[in-house]
Design an enzyme around this catalytic site. Structure first.
Site, PDB file in Angstrom:
ATOM      1  N   CYS A 230       0.855  -1.199   0.000  1.00  0.00           N
ATOM      2  CA  CYS A 230       0.000   0.000   0.000  1.00  0.00           C
ATOM      3  C   CYS A 230       0.892   1.251   0.000  1.00  0.00           C
ATOM      4  CB  CYS A 230      -0.939  -0.064   1.198  1.00  0.00           C
ATOM      5  SG  CYS A 230      -2.133   1.293   1.274  1.00  0.00           S
TER       6      CYS A 230
ATOM      7  N   HIS B 119      -7.999  -4.903  -1.574  1.00  0.00           N
ATOM      8  CA  HIS B 119      -6.860  -4.248  -0.922  1.00  0.00           C
ATOM      9  C   HIS B 119      -6.345  -5.028   0.287  1.00  0.00           C
ATOM     10  CE1 HIS B 119      -4.305  -0.737  -0.529  1.00  0.00           C
ATOM     11  NE2 HIS B 119      -4.501  -0.763   0.770  1.00  0.00           N
TER      12      HIS B 119
ATOM     13  N   ASP C  34      -9.721  -3.755  -5.874  1.00  0.00           N
ATOM     14  CA  ASP C  34      -9.201  -2.781  -4.914  1.00  0.00           C
ATOM     15  C   ASP C  34      -9.757  -1.384  -5.225  1.00  0.00           C
ATOM     16  OD1 ASP C  34      -7.758  -1.271  -3.139  1.00  0.00           O
ATOM     17  OD2 ASP C  34      -5.798  -2.028  -3.741  1.00  0.00           O
TER      18      ASP C  34
END
Length: 358
Positions: A148, A332, A303
């Site tokens: 991320c 995600h 995501d």
């Protein structure tokens, strides 16, 4: 005549009896069940600087690959997101495949850290951690995996430190292009979101505010969906285990240092400086073309936080000759935890890395 609910339910049809039992179990999960234990893989502390720690994971499995791997996660999470539970841990999987795995733990910022900038994390902490890994493993090169936002800042670090021997870079659902961010773009539009007022008022950004923003990109699914699923599958203990782990992850964030948050919103979401080549960190312009390491860039098809087009944008910005983009059928969080992560993500990373780690 029945005198309580348990006696009364015995006289109801089976369908209602099962509904009642699921409701009771769901209630227990939300109110009285103990929190799940996380971070099961043994590790040793290698280095500390202020609140940041560098860990090396310990395993009885023999090391099969020469190049060590450093993990870098987002500033808003706790380190266990990459080592959630036995059988559902990216760290455990890679250690068992014979990798020498390290993790950079950011610690938990307090109000005293409100002036910390992304510059500090990128220029002071990651380079030192990399040098410690090289020295501890007694090798000449290192691999880095960023998850991320951890991947986004890793790309900046790599672009600003071409002198460091980075052989492989892996990015997991890391956004690089912030031009079209969907609901985020609407919420963080500088015409409506005064970032200076927010940071100057709060000093540090509470995790509840970050969590609220993430849930607002798909409010019905994220606010109510998990609890509807809990009720419907409350007779499935495997589902309950996963539910509790994921809820712990989502509800266990940390404070975001105000100055770093100001940069993250203004430079990335409001001005998209990274992919445009306009980002400046501690007086140095960030040129992603400086990245020449081997790159595996992973996106999640489902995501909404780092959408595939935001992730894929990196591919045309770097100079790496060995670079690969894959869009996996995950979201995600499910790229790191859950059945799809175990079946798809973990082997994808391990197989790509094995070919480039000796």
């Amino acid at each position: 005549m029945p005198t309580d609910w348990n006696e009364l339910i015995e006289f109801t049809p089976q369908q209602y009896k099962e509904m009642f039992q699921r409701a009771v179990r769901a209630s227990e999960v939300l109110t009285t069940d103990a929190e799940p234990e996380v971070g099961p893989t043994p590790k040793e502390l290698i280095w500390t600087r202020n609140k940041t720690k560098l860990y090396r994971y310990i395993s009885e499995c023999p090391k099969k690959h020469k190049i060590p791997l450093l993990l870098v996660y987002a500033l808003i999470n706790k380190p266990y997101v990459l080592d959630l539970t036995k059988g559902g841990s990216l760290v455990e999987y890679l250690v068992n495949r014979g990798f020498d795995v390290y993790l950079l733990d950011w610690g938990e910022p307090g109000y005293e850290d409100r002036n910390m900038k992304l510059d500090d994390y990128i220029m002071d902490y990651i380079p030192r951690a990399v040098r410690k890994v090289l020295r501890k493993s007694n090798v000449d090169e290192v691999s880095i995996l960023g998850y991320c936002m951890g991947g986004t800042i890793t790309s900046i670090f790599a672009a600003l430190h071409p002198e460091l021997p980075i052989r492989n870079l892996i990015f997991m659902t890391s956004p690089f292009d912030f031009e079209k961010t969907g609901s985020y773009g609407a919420m963080l539009d500088e015409r409506y979101f005064n970032i200076d007022k927010v940071v100057d008022t709060l000093g540090v950004i509470p995790p509840e505010m970050i969590d609220f923003g993430n849930k607002m990109i798909n409010p019905m699914a994220t606010n109510y969906g998990p609890f509807i699923s809990l009720y419907e599958r409350a007779d499935n203990e495997n589902f309950i285990k996963s539910f509790k782990l994921l809820q712990k992850w989502l509800n266990d964030g940390i404070q975001f240092p105000g100055e770093a948050y100001r940069q993250w919103i203004r430079d990335f979401y409001q001005n998209n400086k990274l992919i445009k080549g306009e980002m400046v960190i501690r007086g140095k312009k960030v040129n992603l073309e400086n990245i020449k390491a081997n790159v595996l860039n992973l996106a999640g098809k489902n995501d909404l936080i780092a959408q595939p087009h935001q992730v894929e944008a990196l591919m045309n910005a770097i100079s790496s000759e060995d670079k690969e983009y894959r869009c996996l059928p995950v979201g995600h969080t499910s790229i790191t935890f859950g059945s799809q992560a175990v079946k798809i993500t973990y082997p994808t990373i391990a197989e790509w890395l094995e070919e480039r780690s000796n």
